[in-house]
Design an enzyme around this catalytic site. Structure first.
Site, PDB file in Angstrom:
ATOM      1  CG  HIS A  61     -12.590  62.309  21.632  1.00 17.99           C
ATOM      2  ND1 HIS A  61     -12.081  61.681  22.741  1.00 17.99           N
ATOM      3  CD2 HIS A  61     -13.939  62.322  21.798  1.00 17.99           C
ATOM      4  CE1 HIS A  61     -13.068  61.335  23.550  1.00 17.99           C
ATOM      5  NE2 HIS A  61     -14.215  61.699  22.990  1.00 17.99           N
ATOM      6  CE  LYS A  71      -5.453  62.856  20.026  1.00 22.14           C
ATOM      7  NZ  LYS A  71      -6.811  62.406  20.376  1.00 22.14           N
ATOM      8  CE1 TYR A 130      -4.043  62.085  24.122  1.00 16.69           C
ATOM      9  CE2 TYR A 130      -4.290  60.283  25.674  1.00 16.69           C
ATOM     10  CZ  TYR A 130      -4.692  61.511  25.184  1.00 16.69           C
ATOM     11  OH  TYR A 130      -5.759  62.157  25.766  1.00 16.69           O
ATOM     12  CG  ASP A 166     -16.959  60.376  24.193  1.00 17.55           C
ATOM     13  OD1 ASP A 166     -16.762  61.579  23.930  1.00 17.55           O
ATOM     14  OD2 ASP A 166     -16.050  59.606  24.552  1.00 17.55           O
TER      15      ASP A 166
END
Length: 181
Positions: A61, A71, A130, A166
């Protein structure tokens, strides 16, 4: 804080100093001034946490500009194989990926800058945490098919649990036709 170079511009594995004794342990997972001293200038604005059962694969992603995100990822419980794919068209490592084993016991972290597609597979039941440098924006979501043969990513697991979303992401060849970065 130990910074481990990956050979990709802006992509680092980080190992904090952990202070432990018979009571347990303590470490600073994030301290802005320390990160800035290390040359990491990201301004994190959102924290996320997910739980994944063993065998779950999430990714690959990214968020498109102007909502692109760096991130800072780590595992609070368990173990994951974390993947960052360079999708910056002008980068010398464009189309290449880097893999890091994130383990709760090691407290290691992975700094993934904007311009990378990101994913992971849970090798154990895992809690994944995250920090993001930009807010999530649904319209800016992007992704690349996790098992695209052109990428040759070894996820270290057979038959992962993958979301419907996904499973139908575009291939890297498709991404290259209209790169987001």
């Amino acid at each position: 804080m130990k910074v481990i170079e990956t050979g990709f511009d802006g992509l680092y594995e980080l190992e904090p100093k952990v202070f432990g004794d018979q009571r347990g342990y303590f470490f600073e997972s994030y301290r802005r001034e320390l990160y800035q001293e290390l040359g990491i200038q990201e301004d994190f604005v959102q924290d996320n946490e997910s739980f994944s059962v063993k065998g779950t694969l999430r990714g690959l992603h990214y968020q498109q500009t102007p909502h692109a995100q760096a991130k800072l990822v780590r595992v609070v419980k368990g173990k994951v194989l974390d993947i960052a794919l360079d999708i910056r068209k002008d980068s010398p490592t464009f189309g290449k990926h880097h893999t890091v084993l994130l383990e709760a016991e090691r407290h290691n972290m992975f700094l993934v800058p904007a311009g990378f597609a990101h994913g992971f597979v849970a090798l154990e039941d895992s809690v994944f945490f995250y920090k993001c440098s930009n807010y999530y924006n649904k319209e800016s979501e992007g992704g690349i098919l996790w098992n695209d043969p052109a990428l040759n990513i070894d996820w270290g697991i057979e038959n992962p649990i993958v979301s419907e979303k996904d499973q139908v992401l575009p291939t890297f060849a498709s991404y290259k036709e209209k790169p987001a970065f």
